[in-house]
Design a protein around this motif. Structure first.
Motif: not given
Ligand SMILES: Cc1cc2nc3c(=O)[nH]c(=O)nc-3n(C[C@H](O)[C@H](O)[C@H](O)COP(=O)(O)OP(=O)(O)OC[C@H]3O[C@@H](n4cnc5c(N)ncnc54)[C@H](O)[C@@H]3O)c2cc1C
Ligand code: FES
Length: 363
Positions: A254-259, A281-285, A298-299
């Motif tokens: 799951q990707g986003a710029r910031t928390r 689960y891999r949250p990505c910033l 995320v990629t």
């Protein structure tokens, strides 16, 4: 009284009655005849079919998805309306798990609107009756005509985030698009518990394949998490389907710029703790470093985690640019197009600009 005409859909050999003011796609899906479609708004080209015989009005077909020179011999089923008896030949793919739930109209009452991340809201709607859908599908929301210059029948599409077992309760994640009629002008401008919404569906073929036991990677950008959340909950919480138990293992990127822009982290962390052998689960910033989160797009995180993804199946959803980047990464890791399923959140700006899909990937 509007005239109706018979539409023959090949290679299925079925006949469907379609009103002159109704799209051929709408007539098929309401009759329970599944034909390929994705955006339902004349943008993606997924529903393009051969016009074997008869006349149609091409309506709002974008000139990118259906070029002028094609209009004698082809049509977009989500835009074309019959002018007499018509024979079309749809590009059916041999996938046993294409969804089969008939499309219908529902009235819903909003029970919850809450901010869950930067410019992102969760909207929960209680329908007037139960709905059957496959995890990953979406609904078309009717916009109040007052929001779109008095025009009737203008819709926007939002994916269910809940598993199909939720009965009458649907959960949506809506991201604010500045200047957008539905998100900015409605959901973020006062939609509240108690409001009535009209929804039509379910639509789409971006669904979790329960017959495929392969390990799955699921890549979500922004509210692209919604259909993927539905798939994960369906596999982990709802149990096997008539097609099989679903992926042996699921990894969510799951990707986003910031928390501040990432949401439902606690939900997926909890699922990872409850199902340690089946879910990762891999949250990505990409623009912030934080403990417990991978750093980077995320990629890039996905690429760094896997030398090869051979033997996997992938589900990707989010804005078109992120989906394209993920597709390139997956191909570089030896995944074939037949093993990749994707949904792009195309909007009116994509429609105006034209959107080119990779000829390699039709799913
Ligand atoms: C299958 C599918 C599922 C989706 N699921 C979700 C979901 O679960 N969650 C989610 O948040 N989104 C989802 N979307 C996107 C969603 O449907 C909307 O497109 C999005 O919310 C924007 O809608 P809007 O009415 O707010 O903006 P729109 O009114 O559609 O405008 C979008 C942007 O285009 C610009 N624009 C409008 N008209 C034109 C024009 N003629 N020329 C140029 N620019 C123009 C606007 O200024 C704005 O910036 C999904 C899309 C698809 C195709
Ligand atoms: S479903 Fe018809 S063009 Fe996208």
């Amino acid at each position: 009284m509007v005239d109706s005409h018979m539409v023959t859909v090949e290679p299925l050999g079925v006949e469907v009655a379609c009103r002159e003011d109704q799209t051929i796609l709408d007539a098929c899906l309401r009759a329970g005849v599944w034909v390929p479609h994705s955006c339902t708004h004349g943008t993606c080209g997924t529903c393009k079919a051969e016009l074997v015989d008869g006349d149609v009005d091409h309506g709002d077909s974008s000139s990118f998805a259906l070029m002028d020179f094609e209009r004698e011999e082809k049509l977009l089923m989500c835009c074309a309306r019959p002018r007499g008896p018509v024979v079309v030949e749809a590009d059916m793919d041999a996938d046993e798990e294409t969804p089969s739930h008939a499309v219908d109209d529902y009235t819903g009452t909003v029970t919850l609107v809450e901010d869950i991340a930067l410019d992102t809201r969760r909207v929960v709607v209680e329908l007037d009756r139960e709905i059957a859908f496959d995890a990953g599908q979406y609904m078309a929301w009717q916009l109040p005509p007052a929001l779109v210059g008095g025009r009737e029948g203008v819709t926007r599409t939002y994916s269910m985030a809940n598993p199909p077992s939720s009965g009458r309760t649907l959960e949506f994640h809506v991201r604010r698009t500045p200047g957008g009629a539905c998100s900015d002008g409605w959901v973020f401008a006062g939609l509240a518990a108690g409001d009535v919404v009209r929804l039509t569906g379910p639509y789409g073929r971006f669904v979790v394949r329960m017959s495929r036991p392969d390990r799955a990677v699921l890549v979500a950008g922004g509210t692209g998490l919604a259909p993927i959340a539905s798939m994960i909950r369906r596999v982990l919480l709802d149990g096997p389907s008539e097609h099989g138990p679903g992926p042996a293992h699921l990894s969510l990127y799951q990707g986003a710029r910031t928390r501040a822009a990432l949401y439902d982290v606690a939900l997926f962390s909890d699922l990872a703790a409850r199902f340690p052998d089946r879910f990762t689960y891999r949250p990505c910033l990409s623009e912030e470093e934080a403990e417990g989160y991978a750093s980077g797009m995320v990629t890039d995180v996905l690429a760094a985690d896997h030398e090869t993804l051979r033997g996997h199946v992938a589900y990707v959803c989010g804005p078109p640019a992120m989906v394209d980047a993920a597709m390139r990464t997956l191909m570089s890791k030896q995944l074939f197009p037949r093993d990749m399923y994707r949904e792009e959140f195309l909007d009116e700006s994509n429609r105006a600009a034209g959107t080119v899909r990779s000829p390699l990937i039709k799913r």
